[in-house]
Design an enzyme around this catalytic site. Structure first.
Site, short mmCIF file in Angstrom:
data_model
loop_
_atom_site.label_atom_id
_atom_site.label_comp_id
_atom_site.label_asym_id
_atom_site.label_seq_id
_atom_site.Cartn_x
_atom_site.Cartn_y
_atom_site.Cartn_z
N GLU A 1 0.83 -1.22 0.00
CA GLU A 1 0.00 0.00 0.00
C GLU A 1 0.86 1.26 0.00
O GLU A 1 0.76 2.12 0.88
CB GLU A 1 -0.96 -0.01 1.19
CG GLU A 1 -2.00 -1.11 1.08
CD GLU A 1 -3.15 -1.00 2.07
OE1 GLU A 1 -2.99 -0.35 3.11
OE2 GLU A 1 -4.22 -1.57 1.80
N GLU B 1 -5.32 -8.39 -1.25
CA GLU B 1 -6.02 -8.24 0.04
C GLU B 1 -7.48 -7.94 -0.27
O GLU B 1 -7.77 -7.09 -1.12
CB GLU B 1 -5.48 -7.07 0.87
CG GLU B 1 -4.16 -7.32 1.52
CD GLU B 1 -3.73 -6.19 2.45
OE1 GLU B 1 -4.62 -5.54 3.05
OE2 GLU B 1 -2.53 -5.97 2.57
#
Ligand code: BG6
Length: 489
Positions: free
Chosen positions: A198, A387
Site C-alpha cells: 500500500e 487483500e
C-alpha cells in the site's frame, strides 16, 4: 464458469500482524512495537519518553517524535504486535491449515528488523534468514507458492529514530540492501515479490486529514519519491539476481465515485483518483510520473528532491505486475455533506446504495469489478487482488464452532465480481484474501476485528491460548478452491 487454470487462490498476512516473536531470533524493534491498541473511534498511540523523562503517548497517524524524545515500550500499555498471533512459533501449523484449504499461494512479509535489526548492518541476521527459509520450505511442502511483500509498514525503529526514516534519501540504500539480501538468500524459494505494501497510504492519510498543511503534503510526496526509487532499484536487482523473479507493486485500492452528477463532482472524483490511486501505480508501472503530478505538487508548493539518476532508475525499474488491496469504495463531492461515514480509514459522504461494516467500511463488490477493469485497461499488465475481506466480530459457540455466513456472503460477492472482470478481459493472476488467519488489525490494533477463515484464541488485552480453529468459512473456501471458483454455494 471457472477461473483460469493455475489461478493463484490463497490468503495474506503481514509479519508485524501475524508473527510476533518481537524479541526473538535476534530481531530488532520496529515502530509497530511501540504502538498500542486502539478501537474504531480511539486511535492507536505511539509511546515514548520525552526529554524530561516523562512517559508519553500520542496518536500514531502523522506522529513526529518530539526533539530529545526516545521511543519506548512503557509498562502501563499493551502492545498487540509484540506477540501478534504468534506465527513465529505456529507457522508450521498455520501453513498446514492453509494447505488443507488448498491454498496455491500464501502472501506474507519479511520483517525488515528480523533480517537487519537496526537497518544499518551490512549482512543479514543468519537466524532471521534461517527462519524465513524454513517457512518457504514448509509452504512448498504444502504445495503453496510464497508471495513475499518486502516492506509491510515495518521500517526498523533505529532508522526511524536516528536516521529520519523515509524522509531521508539514505533510507533508499538501506532498503535496497535489505531487498537484495531477500533476493539472494531466498533465490529459488520465492519467485513472486511485492516491493512496498500500500505504497499510496501516506498521500491517502494526508488527503483525508482536513488540517493537513502544505508541509505535510510536501513530506508525503518526498517520502513517496524515495520509496519509488527504492522500489525501482529493487526491481532491477531482483531481475538481475534471478530472471525468474516477477516483481509487483501494491496499491491500497479504493474505488472512487462522484456523489452527484454535478460536473464539479465528476472532476473532483477524477482528481481524487489521480492523487490517491494513479499517482503511485503510474510511476511503478510506467516508470514516470503522470502528467497531472505537476498540478498535484503545485497545489501545495512542493519542490521535490529528484535527481536525473532517479528518473533513469524509475524508468528501468518498472514492475511486472500490478497488485492492490480492495476493501471499499468512497464518494467524492464538492457539496456540503450531511451524512458522513465514520470509521477507521474511511471518510466522506455515506453511499445510500451500500452497506457498511461495523468499522465503517463500505461493502461494494461492484467497486472491485470497476477497479479491476479500470486498472487493467490503464496498465495492461497482469493483476492480483492481494487483500480483500471483511473485518467482523466472531462468536465462538459452546461446542467451539464459529458460524460466519456474513464472511462467506462477502467473499462470494467479491469472487463473482472478479469472475465478471475476467470475462470482460482482465488478466487476473490471483486472489489472496486478507487475514486468512485472524491477525492484529493494522488500523485499530484490535484482535476482535477478525478476517480469518481460521480463528485464533487471543483477545484485545493479550489474553488467550493462541489455539487455532476452523470457522465455517474455512470449509467453504476449501470448496471454492477445489472447484477453481465454480462452486460458490
Ligand atoms: C491494509 C493493510 O491496509 O488493510 C493490512 O495492508 C491491514 O496490513 C488491512 O491489516 C486491513 O486493515 P485493518 O485496519 O482492518 O487491519
Amino acid at each position: 464458469m471457472a477461473f483460469p487454470d493455475g489461478f493463484l487462490w490463497g490468503g495474506a498476512v503481514a509479519a508485524n500482524q501475524w508473527e510476533g516473536g518481537w524479541q526473538e531470533g535476534g530481531r530488532g524493534p520496529a515502530l509497530t512495537d511501540v504502538t498500542t491498541g486502539g478501537t474504531v473511534d480511539t486511535p492507536r498511540m505511539i509511546t515514548y519518553i520525552d526529554k524530561d523523562g516523562n512517559h508519553c503517548a500520542a496518536p500514531s497517524h502523522g506522529f513526529k517524535l518530539p526533539e530529545g524524545a526516545k521511543y519506548a515500550v512503557l509498562p502501563e500499555y499493551h502492545y498487540p504486535n509484540h506477540d501478534a498471533v504468534d506465527g513465529y512459533h505456529h507457522y508450521k501449523e498455520d501453513i498446514a491449515l492453509f494447505g488443507e484449504m488448498g491454498f496455491k499461494q500464501f502472501r506474507m512479509s519479511i520483517s525488515w528488523s528480523r533480517l537487519f535489526p537496526t537497518g544499518l548492518e551490512k549482512e543479514p541476521n543468519a537466524e532471521g534468514v534461517a527462519f524465513y527459509k524454513d517457512m518457504f520450505k514448509e509452504m512448498h511442502k504444502n504445495g503453496i507458492e510464497p508471495l513475499v511483500t518486502i516492506w509491510h509498514f515495518d521500517t526498523p525503529m533505529y532508522l526511524e529514530e536516528h536516521c529520519g526514516g523515509w524522509n531521508n534519501r539514505e533510507t533508499i540504500d538501506h532498503y535496497v540492501r535489505f531487498a537484495s539480501a531477500c533476493f539472494n538468500e531466498f533465490k529459488g524459494l520465492v519467485h513472486h515479490w511485492l516491493t512496498f505494501n500500500e505504497i499510496n497510504n501516506p498521500i491517502q492519510f494526508i488527503d483525508m486529514n482536513p488540517h493537513a498543511t502544505d508541509e505535510d503534503f510536501a513530506n508525503a510526496y518526498q517520502l513517496l519519491h524515495y520509496q519509488f526509487v527504492a522500489s525501482a532499484k529493487a526491481v532491477q536487482i531482483g531481475h538481475a539476481i534471478d530472471q525468474d523473479n516477477k516483481i509487483g507493486c501494491m496499491i491500497c485500492g479504493i474505488t472512487w465515485y462522484p456523489a452527484t452528477c454535478d460536473p464539479a463532482d465528476i472532476l473532483a472524483c477524477r482528481h481524487a483518483q489521480e492523487k490517491n490511486i494513479f499517482y503511485c501505480g503510474d510511476v511503478q508501472v510506467f516508470g514516470e510520473y503522470g502528467t497531472y503530478a505537476t498540478r498535484l505538487w503545485n497545489d501545495h508548493d512542493v519542490d521535490l528532491d529528484i535527481t536525473d539518476q532517479d528518473l533513469v532508475d524509475l524508468s528501468l525499474g518498472t514492475v511486472d505486475f500490478y497488485t492492490f488491496s480492495y476493501y471499499m469504495s468512497q464518494l467524492v463531492t464538492t457539496h456540503k455533506v450531511t451524512d458522513m461515514v465514520s470509521g477507521n480509514f474511511s471518510a466522506g459522504a455515506r453511499n445510500e446504495y451500500l452497506k457498511y461494516s461495523d468499522w465503517g467500511w463500505a461493502t461494494d463488490a461492484t467497486g472491485l469489478q470497476y477497479y479491476l477493469e479500470t486498472a487493467y485497461d490503464r496498465y495492461q499488465v497482469p493483476l492480483m487482488v492481494v487483500e480483500n475481506g471483511l473485518g467482523a466480530y466472531d462468536t465462538v459457540e459452546e461446542d467451539g464452532s464459529i458460524h460466519d455466513p456474513f464472511r462467506i456472503d462477502y467473499y462470494r460477492e467479491h469472487i463473482e465480481a472478479m469472475q465478471r472482470a475476467i470475462d470482460n478481459g482482465v488478466d487476473l493472476w490471483g486472489y489472496t484474501t486478507w487475514g486468512c488467519i485472524d491477525v492484529v488489525s493494522a488500523g485499530t490494533g484490535e484482535m476482535r476485528k477478525r478476517y480469518g477463515f481460521i480463528y485464533v484464541d487471543m483477545d484485545d488485552e493479550g489474553k488467550g491460548s493462541m489455539a487455532r480453529s476452523r470457522k465455517d468459512s474455512f470449509f467453504w473456501y476449501k470448496k471454492v478452491i477445489a472447484s477453481n471458483g465454480e462452486d460458490l454455494a
